[in-house]
Design a protein around this motif. Sequence first.
Motif, PDB file in Angstrom:
ATOM      1  N   HIS A   1       0.843  -1.191   0.000  1.00  0.00           N
ATOM      2  CA  HIS A   1       0.000   0.000   0.000  1.00  0.00           C
ATOM      3  C   HIS A   1       0.887   1.253   0.000  1.00  0.00           C
ATOM      4  O   HIS A   1       1.776   1.397   0.840  1.00  0.00           O
ATOM      5  N   HIS A   2       0.638   2.130  -0.956  1.00  0.00           N
ATOM      6  CA  HIS A   2       1.374   3.393  -1.058  1.00  0.00           C
ATOM      7  C   HIS A   2       0.445   4.538  -0.654  1.00  0.00           C
ATOM      8  O   HIS A   2      -0.722   4.572  -1.074  1.00  0.00           O
ATOM      9  N   GLY A   3       0.945   5.441   0.142  1.00  0.00           N
ATOM     10  CA  GLY A   3       0.127   6.562   0.570  1.00  0.00           C
ATOM     11  C   GLY A   3       0.963   7.701   1.102  1.00  0.00           C
ATOM     12  O   GLY A   3       2.111   7.902   0.668  1.00  0.00           O
ATOM     13  N   PHE A   4       0.386   8.444   2.044  1.00  0.00           N
ATOM     14  CA  PHE A   4       1.036   9.635   2.567  1.00  0.00           C
ATOM     15  C   PHE A   4       0.794   9.741   4.069  1.00  0.00           C
ATOM     16  O   PHE A   4      -0.185   9.228   4.601  1.00  0.00           O
ATOM     17  N   LEU A   5       1.704  10.431   4.725  1.00  0.00           N
ATOM     18  CA  LEU A   5       1.450  10.974   6.050  1.00  0.00           C
ATOM     19  C   LEU A   5       1.082  12.432   5.839  1.00  0.00           C
ATOM     20  O   LEU A   5       1.901  13.226   5.360  1.00  0.00           O
ATOM     21  N   ARG A   6      -0.169  12.782   6.150  1.00  0.00           N
ATOM     22  CA  ARG A   6      -0.644  14.141   5.884  1.00  0.00           C
ATOM     23  C   ARG A   6      -0.607  14.969   7.170  1.00  0.00           C
ATOM     24  O   ARG A   6      -1.254  14.639   8.157  1.00  0.00           O
ATOM     25  N   MET A   7       0.197  16.028   7.129  1.00  0.00           N
ATOM     26  CA  MET A   7       0.306  16.929   8.272  1.00  0.00           C
ATOM     27  C   MET A   7      -0.223  18.301   7.884  1.00  0.00           C
ATOM     28  O   MET A   7       0.308  18.929   6.958  1.00  0.00           O
ATOM     29  N   PRO A   8      -1.271  18.792   8.535  1.00  0.00           N
ATOM     30  CA  PRO A   8      -1.768  20.135   8.219  1.00  0.00           C
ATOM     31  C   PRO A   8      -0.664  21.182   8.402  1.00  0.00           C
ATOM     32  O   PRO A   8       0.085  21.150   9.380  1.00  0.00           O
ATOM     33  N   TYR A   9      -0.583  22.084   7.436  1.00  0.00           N
ATOM     34  CA  TYR A   9       0.418  23.144   7.519  1.00  0.00           C
ATOM     35  C   TYR A   9      -0.154  24.406   6.863  1.00  0.00           C
ATOM     36  O   TYR A   9      -0.121  24.567   5.643  1.00  0.00           O
ATOM     37  N   SER A  10      -0.726  25.251   7.694  1.00  0.00           N
ATOM     38  CA  SER A  10      -1.318  26.498   7.214  1.00  0.00           C
ATOM     39  C   SER A  10      -0.217  27.527   6.989  1.00  0.00           C
ATOM     40  O   SER A  10       0.597  27.795   7.876  1.00  0.00           O
ATOM     41  N   ARG A  11      -0.200  28.126   5.787  1.00  0.00           N
ATOM     42  CA  ARG A  11       0.868  29.051   5.434  1.00  0.00           C
ATOM     43  C   ARG A  11       0.317  30.127   4.500  1.00  0.00           C
ATOM     44  O   ARG A  11      -0.862  30.080   4.115  1.00  0.00           O
ATOM     45  N   ASP A  12       1.146  31.077   4.154  1.00  0.00           N
ATOM     46  CA  ASP A  12       0.684  32.212   3.352  1.00  0.00           C
ATOM     47  C   ASP A  12       0.106  31.778   2.012  1.00  0.00           C
ATOM     48  O   ASP A  12      -0.881  32.352   1.538  1.00  0.00           O
ATOM     49  N   ASP A  13       0.736  30.763   1.386  1.00  0.00           N
ATOM     50  CA  ASP A  13       0.290  30.389   0.043  1.00  0.00           C
ATOM     51  C   ASP A  13      -0.718  29.243   0.038  1.00  0.00           C
ATOM     52  O   ASP A  13      -1.138  28.790  -1.019  1.00  0.00           O
ATOM     53  N   SER A  14      -1.107  28.747   1.233  1.00  0.00           N
ATOM     54  CA  SER A  14      -2.096  27.667   1.295  1.00  0.00           C
ATOM     55  C   SER A  14      -2.679  27.613   2.701  1.00  0.00           C
ATOM     56  O   SER A  14      -2.160  26.927   3.585  1.00  0.00           O
ATOM     57  N   ALA A  15      -3.800  28.323   2.883  1.00  0.00           N
ATOM     58  CA  ALA A  15      -4.352  28.486   4.231  1.00  0.00           C
ATOM     59  C   ALA A  15      -4.719  27.156   4.883  1.00  0.00           C
ATOM     60  O   ALA A  15      -4.550  26.984   6.091  1.00  0.00           O
ATOM     61  N   TRP A  16      -5.227  26.217   4.078  1.00  0.00           N
ATOM     62  CA  TRP A  16      -5.572  24.901   4.591  1.00  0.00           C
ATOM     63  C   TRP A  16      -4.648  23.845   3.979  1.00  0.00           C
ATOM     64  O   TRP A  16      -5.063  22.756   3.625  1.00  0.00           O
ATOM     65  N   GLY A  17      -3.409  24.185   3.844  1.00  0.00           N
ATOM     66  CA  GLY A  17      -2.457  23.302   3.177  1.00  0.00           C
ATOM     67  C   GLY A  17      -2.011  22.138   4.048  1.00  0.00           C
ATOM     68  O   GLY A  17      -2.305  22.054   5.237  1.00  0.00           O
ATOM     69  N   SER A  18      -1.265  21.232   3.433  1.00  0.00           N
ATOM     70  CA  SER A  18      -0.746  20.055   4.118  1.00  0.00           C
ATOM     71  C   SER A  18       0.636  19.727   3.575  1.00  0.00           C
ATOM     72  O   SER A  18       0.982  20.069   2.435  1.00  0.00           O
ATOM     73  N   ILE A  19       1.420  19.032   4.393  1.00  0.00           N
ATOM     74  CA  ILE A  19       2.656  18.392   3.954  1.00  0.00           C
ATOM     75  C   ILE A  19       2.339  16.918   3.762  1.00  0.00           C
ATOM     76  O   ILE A  19       1.839  16.246   4.675  1.00  0.00           O
ATOM     77  N   LEU A  20       2.605  16.394   2.580  1.00  0.00           N
ATOM     78  CA  LEU A  20       2.314  15.005   2.244  1.00  0.00           C
ATOM     79  C   LEU A  20       3.624  14.237   2.133  1.00  0.00           C
ATOM     80  O   LEU A  20       4.360  14.388   1.157  1.00  0.00           O
ATOM     81  N   THR A  21       3.913  13.423   3.125  1.00  0.00           N
ATOM     82  CA  THR A  21       5.145  12.641   3.149  1.00  0.00           C
ATOM     83  C   THR A  21       4.873  11.244   2.633  1.00  0.00           C
ATOM     84  O   THR A  21       4.044  10.518   3.197  1.00  0.00           O
ATOM     85  N   PRO A  22       5.538  10.815   1.544  1.00  0.00           N
ATOM     86  CA  PRO A  22       5.265   9.487   0.992  1.00  0.00           C
ATOM     87  C   PRO A  22       5.609   8.366   1.971  1.00  0.00           C
ATOM     88  O   PRO A  22       6.610   8.433   2.694  1.00  0.00           O
TER      89      PRO A  22
END
Length: 329
Positions: free
Chosen positions: A18-39
């Motif tokens: 199974h391939h996926g991501f670890l999704r960590m919310p990361y709110s920043r100037d260029d993406s208010a509801w952004g995330s860091i997606l670690t494979p």
Amino acid sequence: MPPSPVVAKVEFDADGIHHGFLRMPYSRDDSAWGSILTPITVAKNGDGPTALLTGGNHGDEYEGPIALFDLARNLDISEVTGRIVIVPALNYPAFRAGTRTSPIDRGNLNRSFPGRPFGNPTEKIADFVTRNLLPMADLVLDFHSGGRTLDFLPFAAAHVLDDKDQEAACFAAVRAFGAPYSVKMLEIDAVGMFDTTAEAMGKVFVTTELGGGGTASARTAAIAKRGVRDLLRHAGIVKGEPEIRATRWLDMPDERCFTFSEIDGLMEPLVDLGETVREGQPIGRAWPIDRTGQDPYTYTAKMDGILAARHFPGLVKAGDCIAVLGVLD
């Protein structure tokens, strides 16, 4: 303790790859509801031990990510018994930036354990690993190399531990990895390390230093790819027996192994990696660069041994580690 904000978008308990991501919310100037997606990849087949394999703990060290992206792509699930959790670039922001520390918060992941769920992004990564990935693991391999500032003889390593049964299991795993050198490692800064946290939880922990200079070579990448598969064979997670390869054991007995620069200057190596040195022998010198006609600062070995690591860039700053010695066991 609040739950981790990191969410694993991958199956840990279902058979298959199974391939996926670890999704960590990361709110920043260029993406208010952004995330860091670690494979992340999880390979599971029936019951058995779990191996946690990580690279990119420091973002400018590449043998681990090469070996683990390759393993995630080419692993044959029919050869697996148990579970393999693969995170090729654990500090993903640092890996994407090609830097030792995170460009987001300047966090050094390998000095941030056990982490905090309400801390900066680097501390959140450490917290997720500590509370979610490490508890499921029996064996942990965390790849390192010298990054931009150091160059190492290629070695696998484990630490001297109070629990001698755990220590023996760690060194047996190092031997199975089969790097050209195997090290009984002394850390000069163990506080906050992934190693320290995993060992305190009783895990079999192996690390590496496989080169440096902020790049990888065909030789060091091959060592990493062979080593991880043989370690998994040793653990009984992948079918087959590890190939027995020659390794030279090095001990790092005390702080005399380490030499630090006391000035800013131009580094001139006087010994190359792998060469034998004697106590008192000049091993390098730093030339003052603010004017000509000045004497260089000469560094001498504090013990007999071989040069196991050296400062990589030509310019050195006061406080930089310029050499590490090891003693052949």
